[in-house]
Design a protein around this motif. Sequence first.
Motif, PDB file in Angstrom:
ATOM      1  N   UNK A   6       0.835  -1.254  -0.077  1.00  0.00           N
ATOM      2  CA  UNK A   6       0.004   0.172   0.123  1.00  0.00           C
ATOM      3  C   UNK A   6       1.014   1.192  -0.048  1.00  0.00           C
ATOM      4  N   UNK A   7       0.518   2.182  -0.586  1.00  0.00           N
ATOM      5  CA  UNK A   7       1.100   3.470  -0.886  1.00  0.00           C
ATOM      6  C   UNK A   7       1.120   4.198   0.524  1.00  0.00           C
ATOM      7  N   UNK A   8       2.168   4.809   1.078  1.00  0.00           N
ATOM      8  CA  UNK A   8       2.289   5.595   2.167  1.00  0.00           C
ATOM      9  C   UNK A   8       2.881   6.870   2.072  1.00  0.00           C
ATOM     10  N   UNK A   9       2.936   7.929   2.803  1.00  0.00           N
ATOM     11  CA  UNK A   9       3.872   8.984   2.797  1.00  0.00           C
ATOM     12  C   UNK A   9       4.675   9.201   3.707  1.00  0.00           C
ATOM     13  N   UNK A  10       5.975   9.466   3.394  1.00  0.00           N
ATOM     14  CA  UNK A  10       7.111   9.309   4.353  1.00  0.00           C
ATOM     15  C   UNK A  10       7.590  10.687   4.439  1.00  0.00           C
ATOM     16  N   UNK A  11       8.181  11.118   5.573  1.00  0.00           N
ATOM     17  CA  UNK A  11       8.481  12.353   5.812  1.00  0.00           C
ATOM     18  C   UNK A  11      10.267  12.377   6.230  1.00  0.00           C
ATOM     19  N   UNK A  12      10.723  13.613   5.555  1.00  0.00           N
ATOM     20  CA  UNK A  12      12.224  13.585   5.577  1.00  0.00           C
ATOM     21  C   UNK A  12      12.582  15.120   5.787  1.00  0.00           C
ATOM     22  N   UNK A  43      15.116  11.861  10.551  1.00  0.00           N
ATOM     23  CA  UNK A  43      14.570  11.739  11.978  1.00  0.00           C
ATOM     24  C   UNK A  43      12.987  12.109  11.663  1.00  0.00           C
ATOM     25  N   UNK A  44      12.414  12.837  10.903  1.00  0.00           N
ATOM     26  CA  UNK A  44      10.961  13.004  10.813  1.00  0.00           C
ATOM     27  C   UNK A  44      10.036  11.683  10.697  1.00  0.00           C
ATOM     28  N   UNK A  45      10.904  10.702  10.460  1.00  0.00           N
ATOM     29  CA  UNK A  45      10.252   9.301  10.073  1.00  0.00           C
ATOM     30  C   UNK A  45       9.466   8.754  11.323  1.00  0.00           C
TER      31      UNK A  45
END
Length: 473
Positions: A329-335, A373-375
């Motif tokens: 499934x598609x997810x949004x990750x943060x960096x 780190x935002x992950x």
Amino acid sequence: MSKTHLTLSAAALNKQPVPASLGRDNLLSILESVVGPGAFVFSLWALAYYFEGGIYPPYLILSVIVFALTFPGQARLQSSIPGLIADIAVNWAGVAGLLLISGFATGYLREFSKGALITWLWVAPLTELGACFVLRIAAPMLLELQGPRQRAIIVGMNEQGLALADKIKNSPYARIELTGFVDSRSADRLSSPSPQNLLGKLSDLASLVQANRIQLIYLSLPMASQPRILQILDELKDTTASIYFVPDMFVTDLIQGQPGSVCGMPVISVCDTPFKGADGALKRISDVVLSLLILVLISPLLLVIAIAVKMDSSGPVIFKQRRYGQDGEEILIYKFRSMTVTEDGGTIKQAEKNDQRITRLGAFLRRSSLDELPQFVNVLQGRMSIVGPRPHAVAHNELYRKLIKGYMVRHKVKPGITGWAQVNGYRGETRTLDKMQGRIDFDLDYLRNWSLRLDIHIILKTIRLVLKDQQAY
């Protein structure tokens, strides 16, 4: 699948063998395993408090012994009421008899109130019976809390496959929705006289799995079909469905290959997630606790980096990109943004050494892994785990799933901030297909041999590596 890249297997770090799965991945099954032992213990504590005004050490010791003797409890959700009563009475008679004989022989009975023990002998089974009734009443709601049923296909409309289908249909508490059968034989050769649930032929299996969003595949094929089975397994490596054999047979290169049961029918998992039941709960709890602790400790650092990114170059502070998560499934990750571009389209170029798109601050952030780190917020959201296969951009996934056999199997678990491949030299750019193959080999090795000890080893090794690793650009 090539194993030439694996210099150290994760299995070498696990000193204890992985326990065989009991097939208790359903919340109701987990509750069934503790409801009986829990009823015995809590009824004992209640009577101890009533008769003696407190729960003293002898009662605590007895409660531990009782729990050890009766855990895990038996599956009784689908038993008839007379059968349920008889089963509880017979099992309790055996446990109580053993305890009384042991207590009399050791003289330990003198440590307890006579009234409490006599009352407990009839209150304990009644408490278990009442707990079983409560669980039956709550079962529909608990099933709803677990989300929609998992869609399943049975490959092989033979006697064994039809028996499994019958078991599934007659198991109201199973979280399985049978979509149909797949079989290449003509109608007159099938075991079922009316094959109305036949979805297609074996050659169409992979496309049927993707089109119908199938999550469970049960292979009910004879041993004589071994070459065809191996071909089917190869074709299904481009899906994220869990695969099981019915009945037992030997298969190499298993991912979490363990015996189990589906509604009482024996199966063997071929490709499955290691995070089921208690292991899944342990993994999630450790993720939440560690990520919360880390975010609290690094919150001043996050603020400083955010300000620095904003001052260093124009653009957003946080870079969001689509990746594939668990089950594909598609997810949004943060960096933290480390480049002048925020690519998230059908074509994405990997960062290279001396890449002109990398900002001055971004080079430091990427080299030190501070951009990741935002992950930890993604971990709290349940999209990622602290340890797991690193998520790749969607464009890279669509490319490599066609080039590397078994590539999509790594998505049986949540992607991680760090992983087994990253601490074994596959961090950063994967310029060649051979390097990506090596990363996938380590990812699959992690799935086969997961343990909490392995996760801790990876975390500690990651901390050491980020201080000196120069492979991430």
